[in-house]
Design an enzyme around this catalytic site. Structure first.
Site, PDB file in Angstrom:
ATOM      1  N   ASN A   1      29.812  24.544  58.491  1.00 13.44           N
ATOM      2  CA  ASN A   1      30.560  23.749  57.526  1.00 13.44           C
ATOM      3  C   ASN A   1      29.809  23.543  56.200  1.00 13.44           C
ATOM      4  OD1 ASN A   1      32.339  21.979  56.326  1.00 13.44           O
ATOM      5  ND2 ASN A   1      31.660  20.213  57.501  1.00 13.44           N
ATOM      6  N   PRO A   2      30.320  24.085  55.072  1.00 15.58           N
ATOM      7  CA  PRO A   2      29.648  23.920  53.783  1.00 15.58           C
ATOM      8  C   PRO A   2      30.092  22.675  53.021  1.00 15.58           C
ATOM      9  CG  PRO A   2      31.471  25.428  53.518  1.00 15.58           C
ATOM     10  CD  PRO A   2      31.488  24.991  54.983  1.00 15.58           C
TER      11      PRO A   2
ATOM     12  N   ARG B   1      20.378  25.470  64.115  1.00 16.06           N
ATOM     13  CA  ARG B   1      21.641  24.908  64.597  1.00 16.06           C
ATOM     14  C   ARG B   1      21.479  24.310  65.988  1.00 16.06           C
ATOM     15  NH1 ARG B   1      26.507  22.837  63.019  1.00 16.06           N
ATOM     16  NH2 ARG B   1      28.085  23.156  64.609  1.00 16.06           N
TER      17      ARG B   1
ATOM     18  N   GLU C   1      32.496  19.197  65.492  1.00 22.30           N
ATOM     19  CA  GLU C   1      33.839  18.631  65.624  1.00 22.30           C
ATOM     20  C   GLU C   1      33.792  17.119  65.817  1.00 22.30           C
ATOM     21  OE1 GLU C   1      32.856  21.374  67.370  1.00 22.30           O
ATOM     22  OE2 GLU C   1      33.886  22.730  65.987  1.00 22.30           O
TER      23      GLU C   1
ATOM     24  N   GLU D   1      29.800  19.351  53.711  1.00 20.53           N
ATOM     25  CA  GLU D   1      28.884  18.205  53.641  1.00 20.53           C
ATOM     26  C   GLU D   1      27.951  18.277  52.429  1.00 20.53           C
ATOM     27  OE1 GLU D   1      28.282  16.552  58.154  1.00 20.53           O
ATOM     28  OE2 GLU D   1      27.319  18.434  57.628  1.00 20.53           O
TER      29      GLU D   1
END
Length: 418
Positions: free
Chosen positions: A332-333, A267, A65, A335
């Site tokens: 998040n895909p 991650r 975020e 980027e």
């Protein structure tokens, strides 16, 4: 009564879990980071940096975020020069990223959602507006800010399928919480519909799109990646249960593509040791990113640093987005797609449903059902450069087509930032 019950449950949970919490605090320093801020002690230096203003308070929970909000906060700075900006985060890594990447006048840990903690924080900060990134719903904080007339705006809001199921059980509480929220700026029509069903007033809900499509690409060079010869497969933001099958896929693909390189990026950095153990168990030679000086010696790079993954995507031939082969909800895909790279992900993309839909419909993203299908697609793309390039270009075009959410969000916020 509903808030009384909520706080009673909080207190009883704290009491019940106190032995575990105490153990964690003593033996795991991560749990002690920012603890005084979380309870009530916001540093005087932070408050002093506000220069007597009522600051804009922006909350972004974690690293994802924080990174996604960079352009939005830059826009706030440009539109409202001279206004003080305070950023709060929930996770330690998010706090570190905010200090490094956001040009804020102060960065703090979000106070825990106990009445005494949020009351003290709101009193000391005295914000002119509270902006909550995505769907950070903290009942006591929202209630307190709303009770003294502070505008609250949810930006880039989303409600995943899994969150919707959980929220449904506490919808009476949420309905009261939503009464204090001035405006909901949601990512999609589906997200808007779900938040309304949970109790938000429809007149306060609008769709502005996903600001993650507006993220600026990092064009900084990474010299050791440029010297790494051979096609590169990046497995980004992997979660527990994904690393072992991904490494098996890589070993099998190496038989057909002997020069194939792998970047594996857990991650959470606390899992680095765990992933090292899996690499050693499978007999794969690897090097940690933190140990590299000029060249990568080996075929596997273990990314053990914070904030570098986005910069590496441009060196990939194919990208797999983690958290999606296991029921975590995906990551998040956008980027890697923005760099023009084909993006593969598993069936569990509930947290990024709309982004996954946009990419799959464009042809630039591919949802696989399991490890076998993932291996097949990686092999197919590595074997056909023209197909790989075509899918990557479709991914990039999809990102460009869906930009503009940041400006729409800024326009909506302008009504409440004076």
């Amino acid at each position: 009564m509903i808030f009384f019950l909520y706080n009673l449950i909080l207190f009883l949970s704290l009491l019940l879990l106190s032995p575990i919490i105490l153990f964690k605090l003593i033996f795991d320093k991560r749990y002690r980071i920012g603890l005084s801020e979380r309870l009530r002690n916001i540093p005087d230096a932070v408050i002093g940096a506000m220069s007597g203003q009522r600051p804009i308070w922006f909350h972004a929970a974690s690293v994802g975020e924080v990174i996604a909000s960079q352009k939005l906060l830059e826009g706030i700075r440009e539109r409202f020069p001279g206004r003080r900006l305070l950023v709060s985060t929930f996770t330690p890594t998010g706090n570190e990223a905010a200090r490094e990447k956001l040009k804020a006048d102060g960065v703090i840990f979000l106070p825990l959602d106990f009445p005494w903690a949020v009351n003290m924080a709101v009193k000391k900060i005295n914000p002119s507006i509270l902006i909550l990134m995505e769907t950070e719903l903290w009942p006591n904080l929202i209630r307190k800010a709303g009770s003294i007339g502070i505008p609250l705006v949810v930006v880039n809001g989303r409600i995943s399928d899994r969150s919707y199921g959980k929220y449904w059980f506490i919808s009476p509480l949420l309905k009261k919480v939503f009464e204090s929220i001035t405006l909901f700026l949601m990512q999609s029509e589906g997200d808007a519909g779900r938040i309304i069903t949970l109790g938000a007033e429809a007149s306060r809900v609008t769709v502005t799109g996903n600001i993650k499509f507006d993220m600026e690409l990092k064009n900084s060079r990474i010299s050791f990646m440029e010297k790494w010869e051979g096609p590169v497969f990046i497995a980004g933001s992997t979660r527990m249960g994904e690393d072992s099958p991904l490494l098996d896929i890589y070993r099998e693909l190496r038989e057909k593509h002997p020069f194939l390189k792998l970047v594996i990026a857990p991650r959470h950095l606390e899992r680095i040791k765990e992933v090292e153990g899996i690499l050693e168990e499978k007999g794969l030679q690897y090097v940690r990113r933190s140990q590299i000086k000029e060249r990568i010696e080996g075929t596997v790079l273990l990314l053990d640093t914070l904030g570098e993954l986005a910069s590496m995507y441009k060196y990939a031939d194919v990208v797999f987005m983690g958290g999606s082969l296991v029921p975590v909800g995906g990551h998040n895909p956008v980027e890697p797609a923005g760099y023009g790279r084909p993006v593969l992900f598993g069936p569990h993309m509930e947290n990024f449903r709309e982004s996954a839909r946009i990419l799959t419909e464009s042809g630039g993203g591919i949802m696989v059902t399991d490890e076998a299908e993932l291996k097949g697609w990686v092999d197919k793309l590595l074997s056909d450069k023209e197909l790989c390039g075509s899918l990557g270009e479709k991914a990039r075009e999809a990102v460009l087509k869906n930009q503009g959410a940041t400006e729409r969000t800024l326009d909506a916020l302008s009504r409440y930032i004076k």
